[in-house]
Enzyme design. Structure first.
Site, PDB file in Angstrom:
ATOM      1  CD  GLU A 280      -2.728   0.921   2.892  1.00 38.73           C
ATOM      2  OE1 GLU A 280      -2.419   1.905   3.078  1.00 38.73           O
ATOM      3  OE2 GLU A 280      -2.891  -0.069   3.494  1.00 38.73           O
TER       4      GLU A 280
ATOM      5  CG  ASP B 251      -1.684  10.123   6.850  1.00 40.04           C
ATOM      6  OD1 ASP B 251      -2.348   9.033   7.611  1.00 40.04           O
ATOM      7  OD2 ASP B 251      -1.446  10.061   6.052  1.00 40.04           O
TER       8      ASP B 251
END
Length: 262
Positions: free
Chosen positions: A49, A60
């Protein structure tokens, strides 16, 4: 069956769950990030990924934000993503999916993005900030190009939302283990197991769990009920602290947790 589905199925045939590893493109530089992704594949990852850096990475955690901001400061450009995918897929036979926020796709052009990713050898997109009902243009483009489209399901998702996500996703459903941003956690939420059970009830054939998985024990725990375990922060930390060799060691340790009991 797509390349991602085949990779998950191949892991199952070998008596284990799938290990999906995330790394940011361009960190610490483009060439090293390509070498890191290849190393990840060579040390147990079934699916890679890749995360192109983005200026507003709302999902994130701190470790990944640090890496992506460094990549942006070093001059990352969208074309570097496709360069990386092409180099990785030419070196290893592991499907590469891109986890991207939606705005860069729109800025690049949805059809152009799909074409460029397919031509580079990519296998699909994970889109954390767009829902199926708002993604018809991407659904059309991914159908045309044969790319997987992987949407997210969260513990708070309603039954109606799960129906939409399962119906629109191909490859697997990205199952969010806990509410919040990415990062390592000492214990994974029980909500992940319940959510996978709900997804199965709504017809999901493949559900992979991400967010908070950081060691082999947690990988093994997730794979008691899910098809794959997605690890990001622990790998980015290993690359930051130990370079490509440190990443390889961490990947091998995580992959050891994928073996299922007989």
């Amino acid at each position: 069956m797509s390349r991602v589905e085949e990779a998950i199925q191949r892991a199952h045939a070998e008596g284990r769950g799938a290990f999906i590893g995330y790394l940011p493109v361009g960190y610490p530089d483009l060439d090293t990030s390509i070498r890191a992704a290849i190393t990840l594949a060579e040390n147990g990852a079934d699916v890679i990924e890749l995360g192109p850096p983005y200026s507003d990475p709302v999902m994130d955690g701190a470790i990944i934000q640090e890496a992506t901001q460094a990549a942006l400061a070093a001059g990352f450009r969208m074309r570097d993503l496709f360069t990386a995918v092409r180099a990785i897929t030419a070196s290893v036979d592991v499907p590469v999916v891109v986890m991207t926020y939606w705005n860069p796709v729109v800025q690049h052009g949805v059809d152009r993005y799909a074409d460029d990713l397919r031509d580079a050898g990519g296998a699909g997109l994970i889109t954390p900030d767009i829902t199926p009902e708002a993604a018809q243009e991407w659904i059309d483009a991914s159908t045309r190009t044969g790319l997987d489209r992987i949407f997210l399901a969260a513990p708070t998702s309603s039954d109606e939302r799960l129906d939409l996500v399962v119906g629109a996703s191909t490859g697997f459903v990205y199952t969010v283990s806990t509410m919040g941003i990415t990062g390592e956690r000492a214990e994974l939420d029980r909500a992940a197991r319940t959510l996978v059970e709900r997804l199965r009830a709504h017809g999901a054939h493949r559900a992979c769990v991400g967010i908070g998985i950081s060691n082999a024990e947690q990988v093994a725990g997730v794979l008691e009920y899910a098809d794959g375990a997605i690890v990001g922060t622990a790998l980015v930390r290993a690359l930051r602290d130990g370079g490509v060799e440190g990443l390889a060691e961490t990947a091998r340790a995580l992959a050891a947790g994928t073996r299922r009991a007989e």
